[in-house]
Scaffold this active site. Sequence first.
Site, PDB file in Angstrom:
ATOM      1  NE  ARG A  36      23.900  35.188  47.870  1.00 15.81           N
ATOM      2  CZ  ARG A  36      25.200  35.210  48.179  1.00 15.81           C
ATOM      3  NH1 ARG A  36      25.703  34.284  48.943  1.00 15.81           N
ATOM      4  NH2 ARG A  36      25.987  36.150  47.709  1.00 15.81           N
ATOM      5  CE  LYS A 198      45.570  41.008  42.767  1.00 19.84           C
ATOM      6  NZ  LYS A 198      45.957  39.664  42.345  1.00 19.84           N
ATOM      7  N   GLY A 352      30.351  41.454  45.791  1.00 19.87           N
ATOM      8  CA  GLY A 352      30.382  40.610  46.990  1.00 19.87           C
ATOM      9  C   GLY A 352      30.741  41.355  48.258  1.00 19.87           C
ATOM     10  N   GLY A 375      29.754  38.873  40.401  1.00 18.17           N
ATOM     11  CA  GLY A 375      30.283  38.802  39.031  1.00 18.17           C
ATOM     12  C   GLY A 375      29.257  39.240  37.997  1.00 18.17           C
TER      13      GLY A 375
HETATM   14  P1  ADP Z   1      33.718  43.467  45.524  1.00 13.53           P
HETATM   15  O1  ADP Z   1      33.656  42.016  45.948  1.00 13.53           O
HETATM   16  O2  ADP Z   1      32.735  44.304  46.285  1.00 13.53           O
HETATM   17  O3  ADP Z   1      33.595  43.631  44.034  1.00 13.53           O
HETATM   18  P2  ADP Z   1      36.607  43.446  45.490  1.00 13.53           P
HETATM   19  O4  ADP Z   1      36.573  41.956  45.553  1.00 13.53           O
HETATM   20  O5  ADP Z   1      37.054  44.063  44.229  1.00 13.53           O
HETATM   21  O6  ADP Z   1      35.175  44.040  45.919  1.00 13.53           O
HETATM   22  O7  ADP Z   1      37.592  44.029  46.608  1.00 13.53           O
HETATM   23  C1  ADP Z   1      37.402  43.812  47.965  1.00 13.53           C
HETATM   24  C2  ADP Z   1      38.723  43.723  48.678  1.00 13.53           C
HETATM   25  O8  ADP Z   1      39.565  44.800  48.381  1.00 13.53           O
HETATM   26  C3  ADP Z   1      38.545  43.729  50.174  1.00 13.53           C
HETATM   27  O9  ADP Z   1      38.919  42.474  50.688  1.00 13.53           O
HETATM   28  C4  ADP Z   1      39.474  44.843  50.655  1.00 13.53           C
HETATM   29  O10 ADP Z   1      40.203  44.510  51.808  1.00 13.53           O
HETATM   30  C5  ADP Z   1      40.407  45.012  49.494  1.00 13.53           C
HETATM   31  N1  ADP Z   1      41.029  46.359  49.474  1.00 13.53           N
HETATM   32  C6  ADP Z   1      40.442  47.535  49.229  1.00 13.53           C
HETATM   33  N2  ADP Z   1      41.306  48.540  49.349  1.00 13.53           N
HETATM   34  C7  ADP Z   1      42.501  48.001  49.684  1.00 13.53           C
HETATM   35  C8  ADP Z   1      43.816  48.539  49.940  1.00 13.53           C
HETATM   36  N3  ADP Z   1      44.054  49.845  49.891  1.00 13.53           N
HETATM   37  N4  ADP Z   1      44.794  47.660  50.236  1.00 13.53           N
HETATM   38  C9  ADP Z   1      44.551  46.328  50.286  1.00 13.53           C
HETATM   39  N5  ADP Z   1      43.348  45.779  50.053  1.00 13.53           N
HETATM   40  C10 ADP Z   1      42.326  46.591  49.759  1.00 13.53           C
HETATM   41 MG    MG Z   2      35.070  40.413  45.819  1.00 15.44          MG
END
Ligand code: ADP
Ligand code: MG
Length: 394
Positions: A36, A198, A352, A375
């Site tokens: 960063r 989610k 992230g 975000g």
């Molecule tokens: P980003 O930060 O890149 O937007 P998210 O915060 O939406 O991504 O999601 C990341 C998390 O999702 C990770 O910690 C990962 O472990 C979890 N994850 C992805 N697939 C699964 C799964 N099938 N079961 C449980 N957790 C999951």
């Molecule tokens: Mg995330």
Amino acid sequence: MNFHRLDDLDLQGKKVLIRVDFNVPLENGKVADDFRLRAHVPTIQRALSKGASVVLASHLGRPEGKADPKFSLKPLVEPLSGLLGKPVAFASDCVGPEAEKAARELPAGGVLLLENLRFHPEEEKNDEGFARKLLALCDAYVNDAFATAHRAHASVEAAARLFPGKSAGLLLEKEIDVLSALLLNPIRPLVAVIGGAKISTKIGVLKSLAAKVDALLVGGAMANTFLGALGFEVGSSLTEPDKYDLALEILETALDAGVQVLLPVDLVCSAKGQEGGVYLHTMASKFLTPDVAACDIGPETRARFARAIEEAGTVVWNGPMGLFEQEAFLGGTLAVAQAVASCQGLSIVGGGETVEAMHHLGLAHKVGHLSTGGGAFLEWLEGRKLPGIEVLKK
Ligand code: ADP
Ligand code: MG
């Protein structure tokens, strides 16, 4: 998009306040990863070469409006000075007499780092008085922090609104240029890969993309919610049954728009209570039993996703394909990361954990555009207006 750019600003002999995102990970009072810091070096160098002296302002962590040594920016002085090849002065407050004195004493071509903006509750309240105190330190304002552009905070929104001599920094310029093109006139086929934990955190993104892209690839725990909504057994997988209706709605939007939707056809699962009890499960032949959780996309899904990604004119990826923090469930994320990295079209990765995974896998340098926003990146994909960018528009 028509906005104020750094090269439009006359900075000769001026003090410029640059809002950066130095929200670095700290370990034992030391900077654990300097990416960063490095991200903003080109903007700082450009301002210096335009004859400015530079005052840097950033937040770090969530000190909740109180001075807390745990979140001090002081440990950044040394690595930053190393990256810039010149001394960096430090002010132990970002506004008030201490900051004013340090800014006054800053020599031509000098660099000053201010203490954490969020030590003052006014920062997150978008307080105009606080923004004016910041602006009292300088003659020009530059925002280079895409990661906070979705927040109407004083150093991001009010400061830019109140100041005539303003622009985006080079990092923010690139984010705006690449991400505007992505939504307005992408090179097609446009393929979106969405995963992560989610669906509820990405409903807006999925809805927006479902109407715009040529192909929508869904993996991660989020895919479980789609599979559950379609009537598949999801066992003890992470799902959001209260979002089944929504998942079906998104699928309908995509079908109406002629978008190809790819969901997992096979999954890597773990059996509850069985440490390391990992085995493959093919959706088509068998349903998940109640004690089994889907933790990654399977090999057939990976191959299908990789094919779609390879053919993309533009691919945008957010969200890991599985529980990638565990070696056993890293495969799907790795396969998508490799496909994205070798895609001949423009590749854009944001979020992230997704960006973290790209770094962890050593593939970050092979991505066309690695967004610095979590975000902010998601809100942009949703098609929302980001307050920190709106105020920089002409
Ligand atoms: P980003 O930060 O890149 O937007 P998210 O915060 O939406 O991504 O999601 C990341 C998390 O999702 C990770 O910690 C990962 O472990 C979890 N994850 C992805 N697939 C699964 C799964 N099938 N079961 C449980 N957790 C999951
Ligand atoms: Mg995330």
